[in-house]
Scaffold this motif. Structure first.
Motif, PDB file in Angstrom:
ATOM      1  N   THR A 207       0.106   0.318  10.960  1.00  0.00           N
ATOM      2  CA  THR A 207       0.699  -0.798  11.693  1.00  0.00           C
ATOM      3  C   THR A 207       1.093  -1.973  10.819  1.00  0.00           C
ATOM      4  O   THR A 207       1.987  -2.725  11.178  1.00  0.00           O
ATOM      5  CB  THR A 207      -0.250  -1.305  12.798  1.00  0.00           C
ATOM      6  OG1 THR A 207      -1.475  -1.708  12.204  1.00  0.00           O
ATOM      7  CG2 THR A 207      -0.520  -0.214  13.814  1.00  0.00           C
ATOM      8  N   ALA A 208       0.419  -2.145   9.662  1.00  0.00           N
ATOM      9  CA  ALA A 208       0.755  -3.283   8.809  1.00  0.00           C
ATOM     10  C   ALA A 208       0.210  -3.086   7.406  1.00  0.00           C
ATOM     11  O   ALA A 208      -0.769  -2.372   7.198  1.00  0.00           O
ATOM     12  CB  ALA A 208       0.180  -4.573   9.390  1.00  0.00           C
ATOM     13  N   SER A 209       0.867  -3.736   6.458  1.00  0.00           N
ATOM     14  CA  SER A 209       0.394  -3.816   5.078  1.00  0.00           C
ATOM     15  C   SER A 209       0.349  -5.287   4.711  1.00  0.00           C
ATOM     16  O   SER A 209       1.271  -6.033   5.011  1.00  0.00           O
ATOM     17  CB  SER A 209       1.351  -3.093   4.122  1.00  0.00           C
ATOM     18  OG  SER A 209       1.447  -1.742   4.454  1.00  0.00           O
ATOM     19  N   LEU A 210      -0.722  -5.684   4.086  1.00  0.00           N
ATOM     20  CA  LEU A 210      -0.888  -7.083   3.741  1.00  0.00           C
ATOM     21  C   LEU A 210      -1.095  -7.233   2.243  1.00  0.00           C
ATOM     22  O   LEU A 210      -1.888  -6.520   1.645  1.00  0.00           O
ATOM     23  CB  LEU A 210      -2.121  -7.667   4.448  1.00  0.00           C
ATOM     24  CG  LEU A 210      -2.183  -7.513   5.963  1.00  0.00           C
ATOM     25  CD1 LEU A 210      -3.545  -7.911   6.466  1.00  0.00           C
ATOM     26  CD2 LEU A 210      -1.108  -8.352   6.610  1.00  0.00           C
ATOM     27  N   ASN A 211      -0.394  -8.171   1.665  1.00  0.00           N
ATOM     28  CA  ASN A 211      -0.625  -8.546   0.276  1.00  0.00           C
ATOM     29  C   ASN A 211      -1.517  -9.777   0.333  1.00  0.00           C
ATOM     30  O   ASN A 211      -1.070 -10.867   0.694  1.00  0.00           O
ATOM     31  CB  ASN A 211       0.701  -8.860  -0.411  1.00  0.00           C
ATOM     32  CG  ASN A 211       0.514  -9.337  -1.826  1.00  0.00           C
ATOM     33  OD1 ASN A 211      -0.488  -9.933  -2.170  1.00  0.00           O
ATOM     34  ND2 ASN A 211       1.501  -9.072  -2.643  1.00  0.00           N
TER      35      ASN A 211
ATOM     36  N   ILE B  45       1.793  -2.991  -5.431  1.00  0.00           N
ATOM     37  CA  ILE B  45       1.128  -3.373  -6.664  1.00  0.00           C
ATOM     38  C   ILE B  45       0.263  -4.585  -6.369  1.00  0.00           C
ATOM     39  O   ILE B  45       0.703  -5.531  -5.718  1.00  0.00           O
ATOM     40  CB  ILE B  45       2.165  -3.702  -7.760  1.00  0.00           C
ATOM     41  CG1 ILE B  45       3.005  -2.460  -8.046  1.00  0.00           C
ATOM     42  CG2 ILE B  45       1.499  -4.222  -9.007  1.00  0.00           C
ATOM     43  CD1 ILE B  45       4.171  -2.709  -8.955  1.00  0.00           C
ATOM     44  N   GLY B  46      -0.957  -4.576  -6.826  1.00  0.00           N
ATOM     45  CA  GLY B  46      -1.854  -5.705  -6.614  1.00  0.00           C
ATOM     46  C   GLY B  46      -2.749  -5.506  -5.416  1.00  0.00           C
ATOM     47  O   GLY B  46      -2.734  -4.457  -4.779  1.00  0.00           O
ATOM     48  N   PRO B  47      -3.562  -6.504  -5.109  1.00  0.00           N
ATOM     49  CA  PRO B  47      -4.505  -6.384  -3.996  1.00  0.00           C
ATOM     50  C   PRO B  47      -3.764  -6.263  -2.672  1.00  0.00           C
ATOM     51  O   PRO B  47      -2.878  -7.049  -2.381  1.00  0.00           O
ATOM     52  CB  PRO B  47      -5.319  -7.665  -4.056  1.00  0.00           C
ATOM     53  CG  PRO B  47      -4.681  -8.527  -5.063  1.00  0.00           C
ATOM     54  CD  PRO B  47      -3.628  -7.767  -5.781  1.00  0.00           C
ATOM     55  N   ALA B  48      -4.126  -5.251  -1.931  1.00  0.00           N
ATOM     56  CA  ALA B  48      -3.465  -5.036  -0.653  1.00  0.00           C
ATOM     57  C   ALA B  48      -4.469  -4.514   0.354  1.00  0.00           C
ATOM     58  O   ALA B  48      -5.493  -3.943  -0.007  1.00  0.00           O
ATOM     59  CB  ALA B  48      -2.316  -4.051  -0.808  1.00  0.00           C
ATOM     60  N   ALA B  49      -4.142  -4.710   1.603  1.00  0.00           N
ATOM     61  CA  ALA B  49      -4.923  -4.158   2.706  1.00  0.00           C
ATOM     62  C   ALA B  49      -3.953  -3.480   3.656  1.00  0.00           C
ATOM     63  O   ALA B  49      -2.830  -3.942   3.845  1.00  0.00           O
ATOM     64  CB  ALA B  49      -5.683  -5.274   3.415  1.00  0.00           C
ATOM     65  N   PHE B  50      -4.393  -2.384   4.225  1.00  0.00           N
ATOM     66  CA  PHE B  50      -3.549  -1.611   5.123  1.00  0.00           C
ATOM     67  C   PHE B  50      -4.243  -1.491   6.463  1.00  0.00           C
ATOM     68  O   PHE B  50      -5.422  -1.155   6.536  1.00  0.00           O
ATOM     69  CB  PHE B  50      -3.286  -0.220   4.533  1.00  0.00           C
ATOM     70  CG  PHE B  50      -2.586  -0.284   3.207  1.00  0.00           C
ATOM     71  CD1 PHE B  50      -1.213  -0.243   3.158  1.00  0.00           C
ATOM     72  CD2 PHE B  50      -3.299  -0.420   2.036  1.00  0.00           C
ATOM     73  CE1 PHE B  50      -0.558  -0.329   1.941  1.00  0.00           C
ATOM     74  CE2 PHE B  50      -2.655  -0.494   0.811  1.00  0.00           C
ATOM     75  CZ  PHE B  50      -1.276  -0.454   0.771  1.00  0.00           C
ATOM     76  N   VAL B  51      -3.502  -1.774   7.533  1.00  0.00           N
ATOM     77  CA  VAL B  51      -4.055  -1.751   8.879  1.00  0.00           C
ATOM     78  C   VAL B  51      -3.565  -0.492   9.574  1.00  0.00           C
ATOM     79  O   VAL B  51      -2.360  -0.217   9.617  1.00  0.00           O
ATOM     80  CB  VAL B  51      -3.625  -3.005   9.671  1.00  0.00           C
ATOM     81  CG1 VAL B  51      -4.243  -2.998  11.059  1.00  0.00           C
ATOM     82  CG2 VAL B  51      -3.996  -4.279   8.912  1.00  0.00           C
ATOM     83  N   PHE B  52      -4.514   0.266  10.129  1.00  0.00           N
ATOM     84  CA  PHE B  52      -4.208   1.484  10.866  1.00  0.00           C
ATOM     85  C   PHE B  52      -4.834   1.407  12.247  1.00  0.00           C
ATOM     86  O   PHE B  52      -5.899   0.810  12.430  1.00  0.00           O
ATOM     87  CB  PHE B  52      -4.780   2.715  10.149  1.00  0.00           C
ATOM     88  CG  PHE B  52      -4.066   3.080   8.891  1.00  0.00           C
ATOM     89  CD1 PHE B  52      -3.033   3.996   8.912  1.00  0.00           C
ATOM     90  CD2 PHE B  52      -4.426   2.511   7.686  1.00  0.00           C
ATOM     91  CE1 PHE B  52      -2.366   4.344   7.754  1.00  0.00           C
ATOM     92  CE2 PHE B  52      -3.769   2.848   6.519  1.00  0.00           C
ATOM     93  CZ  PHE B  52      -2.736   3.775   6.547  1.00  0.00           C
ATOM     94  N   LYS B  53      -4.158   2.047  13.223  1.00  0.00           N
ATOM     95  CA  LYS B  53      -4.672   2.111  14.589  1.00  0.00           C
ATOM     96  C   LYS B  53      -4.763   3.571  14.996  1.00  0.00           C
ATOM     97  O   LYS B  53      -3.815   4.333  14.807  1.00  0.00           O
ATOM     98  CB  LYS B  53      -3.744   1.361  15.541  1.00  0.00           C
ATOM     99  CG  LYS B  53      -4.241   1.320  16.964  1.00  0.00           C
ATOM    100  CD  LYS B  53      -3.344   0.469  17.840  1.00  0.00           C
ATOM    101  CE  LYS B  53      -3.895   0.400  19.238  1.00  0.00           C
ATOM    102  NZ  LYS B  53      -3.034  -0.412  20.099  1.00  0.00           N
ATOM    103  N   HIS B  54      -5.933   3.956  15.541  1.00  0.00           N
ATOM    104  CA  HIS B  54      -6.127   5.323  15.994  1.00  0.00           C
ATOM    105  C   HIS B  54      -5.322   5.528  17.274  1.00  0.00           C
ATOM    106  O   HIS B  54      -5.408   4.719  18.196  1.00  0.00           O
ATOM    107  CB  HIS B  54      -7.609   5.619  16.233  1.00  0.00           C
ATOM    108  CG  HIS B  54      -7.913   7.070  16.318  1.00  0.00           C
ATOM    109  ND1 HIS B  54      -7.785   7.783  17.474  1.00  0.00           N
ATOM    110  CD2 HIS B  54      -8.311   7.947  15.360  1.00  0.00           C
ATOM    111  CE1 HIS B  54      -8.110   9.042  17.259  1.00  0.00           C
ATOM    112  NE2 HIS B  54      -8.426   9.173  15.971  1.00  0.00           N
ATOM    113  N   LYS B  55      -4.542   6.591  17.332  1.00  0.00           N
ATOM    114  CA  LYS B  55      -3.615   6.790  18.448  1.00  0.00           C
ATOM    115  C   LYS B  55      -4.311   7.079  19.770  1.00  0.00           C
ATOM    116  O   LYS B  55      -3.795   6.725  20.831  1.00  0.00           O
ATOM    117  CB  LYS B  55      -2.642   7.920  18.119  1.00  0.00           C
ATOM    118  CG  LYS B  55      -1.675   7.548  17.016  1.00  0.00           C
ATOM    119  CD  LYS B  55      -0.704   8.669  16.724  1.00  0.00           C
ATOM    120  CE  LYS B  55       0.284   8.239  15.649  1.00  0.00           C
ATOM    121  NZ  LYS B  55       1.223   9.300  15.303  1.00  0.00           N
TER     122      LYS B  55
END
Length: 72
Positions: free
Chosen positions: A41-45, A5-15
């Protein structure tokens, strides 16, 4: 699966290529559904991270920033 919930960013890495992308709350499911190609790989609030940096002592803040900028 937890939906943030709220502003978030999601980090992905191509395999295969190692490309790293950061996507918004609206687009994360596009890459999450393609698990054979992308690894989450990560989720950031964003609000939480900024609040932590504001409240942290200078030494603690510097460690946090260093950890964010280090390459694996």
């Amino acid at each position: 699966m937890n939906i943030p919930i709220g502003p978030a960013a999601f980090v992905f890495k191509h395999k295969r290529t190692g490309q790293v992308v950061v996507v918004s709350n609206e687009r994360w499911h596009e890459l999450y559904d393609k698990k054979e190609d992308w690894e989450h790989t990560a989720s950031l609030n964003a609000c939480g991270a900024l609040q932590y940096m504001i409240d942290a002592k200078p030494a603690e803040r510097n460690r946090y920033i260093k950890r964010l900028t280090e390459y694996p």
